[in-house]
Structure formats: C-alpha cells, structure tokens
Write a protein that holds these residues in place. Structure first.
Motif, PDB file in Angstrom:
ATOM      1  N   PRO A   1     -11.235   4.780  -5.879  1.00 22.36           N
ATOM      2  CA  PRO A   1     -12.091   4.700  -4.479  1.00 22.36           C
ATOM      3  C   PRO A   1     -12.690   3.413  -4.515  1.00 22.36           C
ATOM      4  O   PRO A   1     -13.253   2.932  -5.171  1.00 22.36           O
ATOM      5  CB  PRO A   1     -13.258   5.958  -4.792  1.00 22.36           C
ATOM      6  CG  PRO A   1     -12.441   6.837  -5.641  1.00 22.36           C
ATOM      7  CD  PRO A   1     -11.307   5.752  -6.653  1.00 22.36           C
ATOM      8  N   GLN A   2     -12.360   2.756  -3.148  1.00 21.88           N
ATOM      9  CA  GLN A   2     -12.852   1.632  -2.796  1.00 21.88           C
ATOM     10  C   GLN A   2     -12.383   0.348  -3.681  1.00 21.88           C
ATOM     11  O   GLN A   2     -12.869  -0.660  -3.633  1.00 21.88           O
ATOM     12  CB  GLN A   2     -14.498   1.675  -2.522  1.00 21.88           C
ATOM     13  CG  GLN A   2     -15.061   2.760  -1.853  1.00 21.88           C
ATOM     14  CD  GLN A   2     -14.781   2.578  -0.380  1.00 21.88           C
ATOM     15  OE1 GLN A   2     -14.753   1.699   0.130  1.00 21.88           O
ATOM     16  NE2 GLN A   2     -14.366   3.917   0.018  1.00 21.88           N
ATOM     17  N   GLN A   3     -11.632   0.564  -4.529  1.00 20.31           N
ATOM     18  CA  GLN A   3     -10.975  -0.506  -5.717  1.00 20.31           C
ATOM     19  C   GLN A   3      -9.592  -0.610  -5.376  1.00 20.31           C
ATOM     20  O   GLN A   3      -9.007  -1.555  -6.092  1.00 20.31           O
ATOM     21  CB  GLN A   3     -11.534  -0.268  -6.960  1.00 20.31           C
ATOM     22  CG  GLN A   3     -13.051   0.022  -7.135  1.00 20.31           C
ATOM     23  CD  GLN A   3     -13.351   0.195  -8.514  1.00 20.31           C
ATOM     24  OE1 GLN A   3     -12.912  -0.432  -9.372  1.00 20.31           O
ATOM     25  NE2 GLN A   3     -14.032   1.302  -8.649  1.00 20.31           N
TER      26      GLN A   3
ATOM     27  N   ARG B   1       0.897  -1.166  -0.128  1.00 17.19           N
ATOM     28  CA  ARG B   1      -0.161  -0.049   0.000  1.00 17.19           C
ATOM     29  C   ARG B   1       0.829   1.286   0.011  1.00 17.19           C
ATOM     30  O   ARG B   1       0.696   2.216  -0.869  1.00 17.19           O
ATOM     31  CB  ARG B   1      -0.841  -0.246   1.353  1.00 17.19           C
ATOM     32  CG  ARG B   1      -2.041   1.267   1.474  1.00 17.19           C
ATOM     33  CD  ARG B   1      -2.657   1.234   2.594  1.00 17.19           C
ATOM     34  NE  ARG B   1      -3.500  -0.113   2.527  1.00 17.19           N
ATOM     35  CZ  ARG B   1      -4.722  -0.100   2.149  1.00 17.19           C
ATOM     36  NH1 ARG B   1      -5.259   0.657   1.429  1.00 17.19           N
ATOM     37  NH2 ARG B   1      -5.358  -1.316   2.266  1.00 17.19           N
TER      38      ARG B   1
ATOM     39  N   SER C   1      -5.234   5.601  -8.184  1.00 14.54           N
ATOM     40  CA  SER C   1      -5.924   5.370  -6.907  1.00 14.54           C
ATOM     41  C   SER C   1      -7.297   5.129  -7.332  1.00 14.54           C
ATOM     42  O   SER C   1      -8.022   6.462  -7.476  1.00 14.54           O
ATOM     43  CB  SER C   1      -5.556   6.174  -5.720  1.00 14.54           C
ATOM     44  OG  SER C   1      -6.381   5.836  -4.597  1.00 14.54           O
TER      45      SER C   1
END
Length: 225
Positions: A65-67, A49, A63
């Motif tokens: 979102p949520q994925q 990460r 990046s």
C-alpha cells in the motif's frame, strides 16, 4: 488497435520480469520501482504497473500500500511448513502409487522420466523453461497412480505452492553441485522395483534438498526484517 498493442506489450514485459524473477535476477524482497523498470524495458510506467499486477496475482510479487511492489520475500517459517507438508503428503501419495499403480501408470512414469532426462536444464546460458515443465510432468506422473483423487489434489496444490522455491534453489540458494538427474533416476528405479518405503524416502530427500539450499537465505531475510 492501440489497446491491443498495449496489452501485447504488457504481456511481453510481464513474461520478461517473470522470467528474471524466477532466474534470480531480482532478489527476494527487492523493491520494484516503476521508473527503473520503465527505463529498463523502454516502456511506460502504466505497462509496468499492469505487468506487476499480474505477477502479484501469481504470488511472485507483493503489492505494498502506497509503496508499489516488491519481489516476494523468503519466509523460513513458510519454507519449513511447506516442506514438512510436502514430505508428508507427497510421500504418502507416492507410496500408494508404488503399491497400487498399474502397468499403464508405470509406462507413463517411464515415458515422463525419459522426456525429462532428454531435456537440457540450461539453454543459451539460462535455465530452460521447458525443463521445469517436463520436470513437473514427471513428478505429477509419479503421484497419479495413488488411486485417491483427494490426496492427489492436495499433493499437487502443495507442489504448485512450492514452484518458486524450486526455481530459486540454484540462483538464490546457489545449490550448483546438486545432481538432480541422479535423484530422479533413483526415485524412478525405486518405483519400478515397487519398493514404497525407499521410494517415499528418496522423494522426501529430494524435496528437502531444495529447502536446505534456501534456508540460510530465508533465515537472513527473517533477521533483516
């Protein structure tokens, strides 16, 4: 001590993933799953990460979102617009450099080309990172004689924006028959004989060749999205 070790490990993983993205091991638009990467590099997902967050700051990954993250996609619109801007701005700066550059500029250009021509493009079967560094120094030297700091700044920022495309022209665009060394030599010779029109034209052709290799890939990605 533990935090320093973790930071060093994340840095090493960051360099590995960055190198593989630039070398085309991860295709444009590919999802980068924490679990898969952690297993591949034998590190924790938190290390992955951190490395991907750094790559996102550099514009090499997106990046979602949520994925999670994915390698940046090739955009035909961005590729064409960037190429158009570079041909206009870089060729103008180079034309001025050929017209205005003094002997000191000429000497720097010759020295930069000598270093470039002496640096192998491939080492141990992989693209040589040093070659990309000296390649950039050569192109920067060409433009530095323009005598206009604002113009030079814009030209160099456009070159920075196109760095990933330059790396991808062979592994993603499969442009393996290109004689880049001959292109650089022709550009240098035009500069040394002080022919601004030919020099600017050759530089535009040099820029356009990279774009031509990537256009089919970018077009197919646009159609798939």
């Amino acid at each position: 001590m533990a935090s320093t070790k973790a930071s060093t490990l994340a840095g090493a993983v960051y360099e590995q993933i960055r190198r593989e993205i630039l070398n085309g091991a991860y295709q444009p638009g590919r999802r980068l799953r924490f679990v898969d990467l952690a297993e591949r590099y034998s590190v924790s997902q938190s290390v992955i990460r951190e490395a991907l967050a750094r790559l996102s700051e550099q514009g090499l990954v997106d990046s979602l979102p949520q994925q999670g993250f994915r390698v940046v996609s090739l955009s035909l619109k961005d590729l064409n617009e960037l190429t158009e801007a570079r041909c206009d701005i870089e060729s103008l700066a180079f034309r001025y450099a050929v017209e205005r550059g003094d002997m000191e500029w000429e000497s720097r250009v010759v020295a930069a080309h000598h270093r470039l021509a002496s640096t192998p493009t491939i080492v141990d079967g992989e693209p040589n990172p040093e070659w990309f560094d000296v390649h950039e120094r050569f192109h920067r030297a060409l433009l530095e004689g323009c005598g206009n700091d604002r113009l030079l700044g814009v030209a160099l920022s456009l070159r920075d924006a196109s760095a990933l495309y330059r790396h991808w022209s062979c592994p993603i665009g499969h442009d393996y028959t290109r004689d880049v060394a001959a292109e650089h030599k022709a550009i240098l010779e035009a500069a040394l004989v002080r022919d601004p029109e030919v020099a600017a034209s050759l530089l535009c052709e040099h820029i356009e060749r990279t774009t031509a290799a990537l256009r089919p890939v970018a077009a197919s990605q646009d159609e798939a999205s």
